[in-house]
Motif scaffolding. Structure first.
Motif, PDB file in Angstrom:
ATOM      1  N   UNK A 101      -3.334   0.765  -5.116  1.00 22.70           N
ATOM      2  CA  UNK A 101      -4.101   1.392  -6.198  1.00 22.70           C
ATOM      3  C   UNK A 101      -5.608   1.401  -5.946  1.00 22.70           C
ATOM      4  N   UNK A 102      -6.093   0.538  -5.038  1.00 21.19           N
ATOM      5  CA  UNK A 102      -7.528   0.536  -4.747  1.00 21.19           C
ATOM      6  C   UNK A 102      -7.939   1.770  -3.942  1.00 21.19           C
ATOM      7  N   UNK A 103      -6.998   2.370  -3.206  1.00 19.93           N
ATOM      8  CA  UNK A 103      -7.315   3.546  -2.400  1.00 19.93           C
ATOM      9  C   UNK A 103      -7.687   4.729  -3.282  1.00 19.93           C
ATOM     10  N   UNK A 104      -8.801   5.351  -2.963  1.00 17.43           N
ATOM     11  CA  UNK A 104      -9.225   6.541  -3.706  1.00 17.43           C
ATOM     12  C   UNK A 104      -9.348   7.771  -2.821  1.00 17.43           C
ATOM     13  N   UNK A 105      -9.417   7.573  -1.498  1.00 20.61           N
ATOM     14  CA  UNK A 105      -9.642   8.716  -0.614  1.00 20.61           C
ATOM     15  C   UNK A 105      -9.077   8.409   0.766  1.00 20.61           C
ATOM     16  N   UNK A 106      -8.333   9.374   1.340  1.00 19.76           N
ATOM     17  CA  UNK A 106      -7.706   9.189   2.652  1.00 19.76           C
ATOM     18  C   UNK A 106      -7.979  10.402   3.537  1.00 19.76           C
ATOM     19  N   UNK A 107      -8.344  10.119   4.765  1.00 16.83           N
ATOM     20  CA  UNK A 107      -8.670  11.173   5.722  1.00 16.83           C
ATOM     21  C   UNK A 107      -7.889  10.959   7.013  1.00 16.83           C
ATOM     22  N   UNK A 108      -7.829  12.011   7.820  1.00 17.01           N
ATOM     23  CA  UNK A 108      -7.099  11.918   9.082  1.00 17.01           C
ATOM     24  C   UNK A 108      -7.700  12.860  10.108  1.00 17.01           C
ATOM     25  N   UNK A 109      -7.645  12.461  11.368  1.00 13.21           N
ATOM     26  CA  UNK A 109      -8.176  13.265  12.469  1.00 13.21           C
ATOM     27  C   UNK A 109      -7.614  12.725  13.770  1.00 13.21           C
ATOM     28  N   UNK A 110      -7.890  13.415  14.849  1.00 14.29           N
ATOM     29  CA  UNK A 110      -7.502  12.933  16.174  1.00 14.29           C
ATOM     30  C   UNK A 110      -6.290  13.634  16.744  1.00 14.29           C
ATOM     31  N   UNK A 111      -5.481  14.196  15.860  1.00 14.68           N
ATOM     32  CA  UNK A 111      -4.330  14.987  16.264  1.00 14.68           C
ATOM     33  C   UNK A 111      -3.937  15.812  15.047  1.00 14.68           C
ATOM     34  N   UNK A 112      -2.934  16.655  15.197  1.00 19.69           N
ATOM     35  CA  UNK A 112      -2.582  17.539  14.094  1.00 19.69           C
ATOM     36  C   UNK A 112      -1.697  16.858  13.068  1.00 19.69           C
ATOM     37  N   UNK A 113      -1.964  17.175  11.810  1.00 21.02           N
ATOM     38  CA  UNK A 113      -1.228  16.587  10.697  1.00 21.02           C
ATOM     39  C   UNK A 113      -0.033  17.458  10.338  1.00 21.02           C
ATOM     40  N   UNK A 114       1.130  16.859  10.354  1.00 20.67           N
ATOM     41  CA  UNK A 114       2.336  17.584   9.952  1.00 20.67           C
ATOM     42  C   UNK A 114       2.429  17.657   8.440  1.00 20.67           C
ATOM     43  N   UNK A 115       2.830  18.809   7.932  1.00 21.68           N
ATOM     44  CA  UNK A 115       2.916  19.005   6.489  1.00 21.68           C
ATOM     45  C   UNK A 115       3.855  17.991   5.840  1.00 21.68           C
TER      46      UNK A 115
END
Length: 548
Positions: free
Chosen positions: A307-321
């Protein structure tokens, strides 16, 4: 720099500009100024390999980097000297980087997986004068040094036994003053800041140089893509050996006022342990490659208080849907994707004021004039694939590299008609969102179709039997090329003709039928670079031998 609030992407692009102060040096102008104004302000929460938690403020980093800067100066390191840093996620890495910035030396962050041969090649190619390294890596440096004439100063971190001629980092700092005044000829602005060795999937690594203004380009990364502000606790999982560390654990996050959370685990990460750390340490912002999210969603996420998480990001390779949807369903948080290179800061991203499209890398960052250009040199319309290119005429965006050091021909080959060519392909939809396709030489041409490996890989990993896959093209007398998948199976699944048929049919159902892999090769692991990129070129080379 002050973070501004924007209600839309268009407003962001219109009003946001990177401020470039005169004579900027991150160590003096950010860290030391924070330390002078609010010395006890938290800069880092650190968990060491034994699970011991420490919290360090800006005064600590200011003084300890000054001590090491004095120690390095006494040892003979001066402005312009190149310093290879081979350290784990220990606090010493940040101290070493800052110390180099203060001295004006040029750090070369390097992975701890380097072999003796790797060290020898990089030291000689870059003319490294000093190495600061882990005690567990020192024996490899010791084995390489006889063939490295430029190497003069060796500094060891940790508590291992010192070989003859080595300096101990703790002693070097303890014996030095915590006051290192800004030099009259302070390294700043367009002076060299650091060098990365690119971990290309083909050929020998290249030296990528950035200047002292480079950190300013990462304010966009920390303040806007990671959506950070004072007091936020941000965890980027990257190791300190390559560019993503300064992307996510250093410049932009501190400039945004956030606390950098550092988990110094050794070896491969354990998804359950990572989830425990996020929950227990109340991480508010998290960034990791899609592979990490893919492993985490295989865990029972209901066991962890996220519940503390408010924002998540990703990079470095492609994100699968499928990964995007599973993570959002479990946490309520979408994943904001970003794109950039060792040669740049963030180029394209999905920002908080945008609606994420699963699988899209987003839109160009403010200050980055991005175009998709086809093989004829024409700009692509919506829906057409082209190479991602960055306009550098009349001026380069803040954060783009100066070039490939000592290889002017490689720099020149990447610059065409006023654009830097990234070597990556994408297409843009009607809404202006970019969709990554892969490296220009990764696309498969089969029976008149152009097939992106990522499309097939995305389909494959939605099957429970598949943990990872790499898709390449193999010679085919009828189609020109046929699609081949190299697959790593999940625990509990075994290779069989029935499974191969099942996976092929699965791909036909998930994506266009013509994209299914006509050949599937099962392996225990995929060949990767030391930064984790799949070596498709190595797979293609083997394919050329096996499928003549």
């Amino acid at each position: 720099m002050q973070k501004m609030n924007f209600s839309s992407y268009s407003e962001f692009c219109e009003k946001y500009k990177v401020e470039v102060p005169d004579n900027f040096n991150f160590a003096f102008d950010v860290v030391d100024k924070f330390a002078a104004k609010t010395p006890k302000r938290s800069a880092m929460i650190h968990i060491d390999p034994d699970g011991v938690r420490a919290e360090k403020d800006f005064e600590f980093f200011s003084k300890e980097s000054a001590r090491l800067a004095n120690g390095l100066t006494k040892a003979g390191i001066s402005k312009g000297d190149r310093v290879m840093i081979i350290l784990y996620r220990r606090i010493d890495w940040w101290i070493s980087m800052l110390a180099c910035h203060k001295v004006g030396a040029v750090p070369v962050p390097s992975p701890n997986l380097l072999t003796v041969k790797d060290i020898e090649f990089r030291v000689n190619f870059a003319k490294i004068k000093c190495i600061i390294t882990e005690d567990s890596v020192a024996d490899r440096v010791e084995a390489a040094k006889a063939k490295c004439p430029s190497l003069k100063v060796l500094v060891q971190a940790g508590h291992g036994k010192l070989a003859e001629g080595w300096l101990d980092m703790d002693s070097l700092r303890a014996e030095s003053s915590d006051d290192f005044p800004r030099p009259a000829d302070c390294a700043c602005g367009d002076d060299p800041l650091l060098i990365f060795f690119s971990s290309g999937t083909t050929g020998l690594p290249k030296m990528v140089e950035h200047t002292h203004n480079y950190p300013l380009g990462h304010f966009t990364t920390g303040a806007y893509w990671h959506d950070l502000g004072p007091g936020n606790i941000h965890l980027t999982l990257a190791d300190t050996g390559w560019g993503k560390a300064v992307w996510g654990k250093f410049y932009g996050q501190w400039m945004a006022g956030a606390v950098v959370f550092t988990w110094d685990f050794r070896g491969k990460f354990d998804p359950a342990e990572l989830l425990h750390v996020i929950a227990e340490q109340k991480i508010t912002s998290f960034c990791a490659p899609p592979t990490v999210y893919r492993f985490m969603i295989r865990e029972d996420l209901t066991k962890y208080d996220l519940s503390s998480l408010t924002h998540c990001t990703t990079a470095g390779e492609l994100l699968n849907a499928s990964v995007f949807e599973a993570w959002k369903e479990a946490t309520g948080l979408p994943l904001y994707e970003g794109y950039g290179q060792t040669e740049s800061t963030l180029q394209i991203a999905t920002f908080p004021h945008m609606v994420p499209k699963p699988g899209s890398i987003g839109k160009p960052c403010p200050g980055w004039d991005i175009a998709l250009i086809d093989t004829e040199g024409n700009k692509c319309a919506a829906g057409e694939e082209g190479q991602i290119c960055v306009r550098i005429d009349p001026a380069k965006p803040i954060g783009l590299f100066t070039g490939y050091l000592d290889e002017p021909e490689k720099t020149a080959s990447a610059i065409v008609d006023g654009y830097y060519q990234t070597g990556d392909k994408a297409w843009m939809d009607e809404d202006g969102y970019f969709w990554f396709l892969g490296r220009t030489d990764d696309l498969i041409k089969s029976s008149g179709y152009r097939i992106g490996p990522f499309e097939v890989e995305s389909a494959l990993i939605t099957h429970p039997a598949v943990i990872e896959s790499a898709v390449t093209g193999i010679p085919d007398p009828v189609r020109g090329q046929a699609v081949k998948a190299t697959v790593v199976l999940a625990e509990g699944f075994t290779v069989s003709d029935e499974l191969t048929k099942e996976l092929q049919n699965h791909v036909k159902k998930v994506t266009a039928p013509y994209k299914y892999p006509r050949v599937i090769d099962y392996v225990t692991e995929l060949p990767k670079t030391i930064s984790g990129k799949i070596k498709r070129a190595e797979i293609r080379a083997k394919d050329e031998e096996n499928y003549k």
